[in-house]
Design a protein around this motif. Structure first.
Motif, PDB file in Angstrom:
ATOM      1  N   ALA A  81       0.829  -1.204   0.000  1.00  0.00           N
ATOM      2  CA  ALA A  81       0.000   0.000   0.000  1.00  0.00           C
ATOM      3  C   ALA A  81       0.865   1.257   0.000  1.00  0.00           C
ATOM      4  CB  ALA A  81      -0.926  -0.008   1.211  1.00  0.00           C
ATOM      5  N   LEU A  82       1.909   1.265   0.806  1.00  0.00           N
ATOM      6  CA  LEU A  82       2.808   2.420   0.869  1.00  0.00           C
ATOM      7  C   LEU A  82       3.495   2.653  -0.474  1.00  0.00           C
ATOM      8  CD1 LEU A  82       4.381   4.611   2.471  1.00  0.00           C
ATOM      9  CD2 LEU A  82       6.015   2.815   3.077  1.00  0.00           C
ATOM     10  N   LEU A  83       4.061   1.602  -1.053  1.00  0.00           N
ATOM     11  CA  LEU A  83       4.841   1.755  -2.280  1.00  0.00           C
ATOM     12  C   LEU A  83       3.961   2.055  -3.484  1.00  0.00           C
ATOM     13  CD1 LEU A  83       7.480  -1.106  -1.858  1.00  0.00           C
ATOM     14  CD2 LEU A  83       7.735   1.334  -1.377  1.00  0.00           C
ATOM     15  N   LEU A  84       2.831   1.364  -3.600  1.00  0.00           N
ATOM     16  CA  LEU A  84       1.960   1.591  -4.748  1.00  0.00           C
ATOM     17  C   LEU A  84       1.360   2.993  -4.718  1.00  0.00           C
ATOM     18  CD1 LEU A  84       0.585   0.611  -7.307  1.00  0.00           C
ATOM     19  CD2 LEU A  84      -1.215  -0.416  -5.896  1.00  0.00           C
ATOM     20  N   ALA A  85       0.939   3.448  -3.542  1.00  0.00           N
ATOM     21  CA  ALA A  85       0.380   4.788  -3.435  1.00  0.00           C
ATOM     22  C   ALA A  85       1.422   5.851  -3.763  1.00  0.00           C
ATOM     23  CB  ALA A  85      -0.182   5.017  -2.034  1.00  0.00           C
ATOM     24  N   ARG A  86       2.634   5.681  -3.234  1.00  0.00           N
ATOM     25  CA  ARG A  86       3.689   6.653  -3.529  1.00  0.00           C
ATOM     26  C   ARG A  86       4.040   6.644  -5.013  1.00  0.00           C
ATOM     27  NH1 ARG A  86       4.473  10.991  -2.524  1.00  0.00           N
ATOM     28  NH2 ARG A  86       4.283  10.554  -0.297  1.00  0.00           N
ATOM     29  N   TYR A  87       4.125   5.456  -5.622  1.00  0.00           N
ATOM     30  CA  TYR A  87       4.426   5.375  -7.049  1.00  0.00           C
ATOM     31  C   TYR A  87       3.330   6.041  -7.873  1.00  0.00           C
ATOM     32  CZ  TYR A  87       4.881   3.429 -11.735  1.00  0.00           C
ATOM     33  OH  TYR A  87       4.966   3.284 -13.100  1.00  0.00           O
ATOM     34  N   TYR A  88       2.079   5.804  -7.517  1.00  0.00           N
ATOM     35  CA  TYR A  88       0.973   6.384  -8.278  1.00  0.00           C
ATOM     36  C   TYR A  88       1.012   7.907  -8.206  1.00  0.00           C
ATOM     37  CZ  TYR A  88      -3.732   6.854 -10.200  1.00  0.00           C
ATOM     38  OH  TYR A  88      -4.812   7.176 -10.999  1.00  0.00           O
ATOM     39  N   LEU A  89       1.247   8.453  -7.029  1.00  0.00           N
ATOM     40  CA  LEU A  89       1.313   9.905  -6.886  1.00  0.00           C
ATOM     41  C   LEU A  89       2.466  10.483  -7.695  1.00  0.00           C
ATOM     42  CD1 LEU A  89       0.580  10.330  -3.064  1.00  0.00           C
ATOM     43  CD2 LEU A  89      -0.990  10.677  -4.971  1.00  0.00           C
ATOM     44  N   GLN A  90       3.620   9.822  -7.638  1.00  0.00           N
ATOM     45  CA  GLN A  90       4.776  10.313  -8.394  1.00  0.00           C
ATOM     46  C   GLN A  90       4.561  10.150  -9.889  1.00  0.00           C
ATOM     47  OE1 GLN A  90       8.210   9.291  -5.016  1.00  0.00           O
ATOM     48  NE2 GLN A  90       8.061   8.070  -6.861  1.00  0.00           N
ATOM     49  N   ARG A  91       3.980   9.041 -10.298  1.00  0.00           N
ATOM     50  CA  ARG A  91       3.790   8.759 -11.721  1.00  0.00           C
ATOM     51  C   ARG A  91       2.892   9.807 -12.371  1.00  0.00           C
ATOM     52  NH1 ARG A  91       3.127   8.420 -16.255  1.00  0.00           N
ATOM     53  NH2 ARG A  91       3.039   6.609 -17.658  1.00  0.00           N
ATOM     54  N   LEU A 242      19.955   8.212   5.619  1.00  0.00           N
ATOM     55  CA  LEU A 242      19.413   9.014   4.521  1.00  0.00           C
ATOM     56  C   LEU A 242      19.414  10.499   4.870  1.00  0.00           C
ATOM     57  CD1 LEU A 242      16.372   6.741   3.629  1.00  0.00           C
ATOM     58  CD2 LEU A 242      18.364   7.142   2.167  1.00  0.00           C
ATOM     59  N   PRO A 243      19.457  11.365   3.865  1.00  0.00           N
ATOM     60  CA  PRO A 243      19.319  12.805   4.115  1.00  0.00           C
ATOM     61  C   PRO A 243      17.890  13.141   4.517  1.00  0.00           C
ATOM     62  CG  PRO A 243      19.389  12.367   1.766  1.00  0.00           C
ATOM     63  CD  PRO A 243      19.693  11.067   2.441  1.00  0.00           C
ATOM     64  N   ALA A 244      17.689  14.353   4.990  1.00  0.00           N
ATOM     65  CA  ALA A 244      16.372  14.751   5.503  1.00  0.00           C
ATOM     66  C   ALA A 244      15.300  14.677   4.431  1.00  0.00           C
ATOM     67  CB  ALA A 244      16.445  16.153   6.096  1.00  0.00           C
ATOM     68  N   GLN A 245      15.646  15.023   3.193  1.00  0.00           N
ATOM     69  CA  GLN A 245      14.681  15.007   2.098  1.00  0.00           C
ATOM     70  C   GLN A 245      15.306  14.390   0.869  1.00  0.00           C
ATOM     71  OE1 GLN A 245      13.300  19.036   1.505  1.00  0.00           O
ATOM     72  NE2 GLN A 245      11.703  18.830   3.052  1.00  0.00           N
ATOM     73  N   LEU A 246      14.464  13.737   0.065  1.00  0.00           N
ATOM     74  CA  LEU A 246      14.887  13.155  -1.197  1.00  0.00           C
ATOM     75  C   LEU A 246      13.951  13.634  -2.285  1.00  0.00           C
ATOM     76  CD1 LEU A 246      15.138  10.599   1.136  1.00  0.00           C
ATOM     77  CD2 LEU A 246      16.603   9.839  -0.737  1.00  0.00           C
ATOM     78  N   PRO A 247      14.434  13.701  -3.539  1.00  0.00           N
ATOM     79  CA  PRO A 247      13.571  14.207  -4.612  1.00  0.00           C
ATOM     80  C   PRO A 247      12.363  13.321  -4.869  1.00  0.00           C
ATOM     81  CG  PRO A 247      15.624  13.324  -5.507  1.00  0.00           C
ATOM     82  CD  PRO A 247      15.791  13.385  -4.013  1.00  0.00           C
ATOM     83  N   ARG A 248      12.508  12.020  -4.615  1.00  0.00           N
ATOM     84  CA  ARG A 248      11.389  11.098  -4.817  1.00  0.00           C
ATOM     85  C   ARG A 248      11.726   9.786  -4.116  1.00  0.00           C
ATOM     86  NH1 ARG A 248      14.573  10.659  -9.323  1.00  0.00           N
ATOM     87  NH2 ARG A 248      14.940   8.571 -10.153  1.00  0.00           N
TER      88      ARG A 248
END
Length: 320
Positions: A81-91, A242-248
């Motif tokens: 659920a986490l990965l698919l939702a994030r991928y859909y939003l980014q896509r 990891l750094p505080a923020q990542l581009p995606r």
């Protein structure tokens, strides 16, 4: 640019602006966990009401093994659920949805319908091929032989309702042209969940004699519970690396990082396990207990640097 699907058009965002990524994937993660838990409880109640007492008792006798499968199911549903939702939003360059509660309700409804229909079909197929698999497994785990059918069932019962919910609610989304960054918290959570998924799946695919020697079925349940600790350590180590923020959230590279981490960790665990096995034959009972505790502590401590190295080698170049 303006979202052509949006009910209320929004102002375009400057390319210099940066927005925090939506927390929608986290909400869907917890929704998926709640749905999976509900389906397990419903299944338990049905078994209790329909099975004969002797068959239900046999079902209870396998509780340790069932607990490992339940933990694996929860980890897989939450992580997907986490990965698919994030991928859909980014896509689709989607920032958020206007009515998240409606999306959650739609997902819950579709999930419960799908799990009922797919579960019914799965049980019918299992009744036909299950006995044949146990008779002709030839030393292989029946769970391993059922893996293709389980994968199709997972796609239809979990991934399809989630994707369909996001697709149907896309008209409520708001697109933007600025940069959207993902916090390291979501990335670290995805890393820890993926590690837990691989760990629990490995346990369920191993032959019972390998993970529960001498009839000690509780070893499988204990190993599964320890997997929660391993996943938590991997999550914390990833958060620190990891750094505080990542581009995606680069799902492919994250998956590769977890696989590299798991392979290195298992290789070292195999070497340590061989040393432990030699000591089991040569040492006293007290020494065996001490070595087993030391073995677990070493595996736990090893996970931190291995996580850091895998992210540094594969995922860190994407850091912003």
């Amino acid at each position: 640019m303006v979202n052509p699907y949006a009910i209320n058009p929004v102002e375009p965002v400057s390319s210099n602006d940066t927005r925090q990524a939506s927390r929608l994937p986290i909400r869907l993660l917890f929704t998926a966990l709640a749905c999976c838990t509900a389906s397990l409880v419903i299944h338990w109640v049905i078994m209790w009401l329909t099975l004969e007492p002797e068959y239900f008792q046999a079902y209870l006798n396998n509780l340790w093994q069932l607990a490992a499968y339940w933990l694996s199911a929860l980890a897989v549903d939450g992580c997907s659920a986490l990965l698919l939702a994030r991928y859909y939003l980014q896509r689709h360059n989607l920032v958020d949805v206007s009515h998240p509660a409606r999306l959650m309700a739609l997902f819950v409804g579709l999930y419960l319908i799908a799990i009922f229909v797919v579960g019914l079909l799965y049980n019918l197929l299992w009744a036909q091929i299950g006995p044949w698999l146990y008779e002709n497994a030839g030393g292989f785990s029946p769970t391993l032989l059922m893996l293709p059918l389980n994968l199709v069932s997972f796609m239809l019962a979990t991934l399809l309702p989630l994707w369909l919910s996001l697709h149907l609610m896309r008209r409520a989304g708001q697109f933007q042209t600025g940069l959207t960054r993902v916090s390291r918290g979501q990335t670290a959570l995805a890393f820890g969940l993926l590690f837990l998924v691989f760990y629990t799946k490995l346990l369920t695919l191993l032959p019972s004699t390998a993970i529960s020697p001498y009839g000690m079925e509780w070893m499988l349940g204990l190993s599964s519970a320890i997997g929660l600790v391993y996943g938590l350590v991997a999550l914390i180590a990833a958060h620190r690396s990891l750094p505080a923020q990542l581009p995606r959230l680069a799902i492919g590279r994250l998956l590769a990082s977890v696989l590299v981490c798991m392979v290195i960790w298992l290789l070292v665990a195999g070497v340590l396990g061989f040393v432990l096995l030699v000591a089991l034959y040569a040492g006293s009972e007290f020494l065996v207990l001490v070595l087993m505790v030391l073995f677990g502590v070493l595996l736990l401590a090893l996970l931190w640097p291995v996580t850091h190295l895998s992210l540094r080698w594969i995922y860190r170049p994407l850091a912003a």
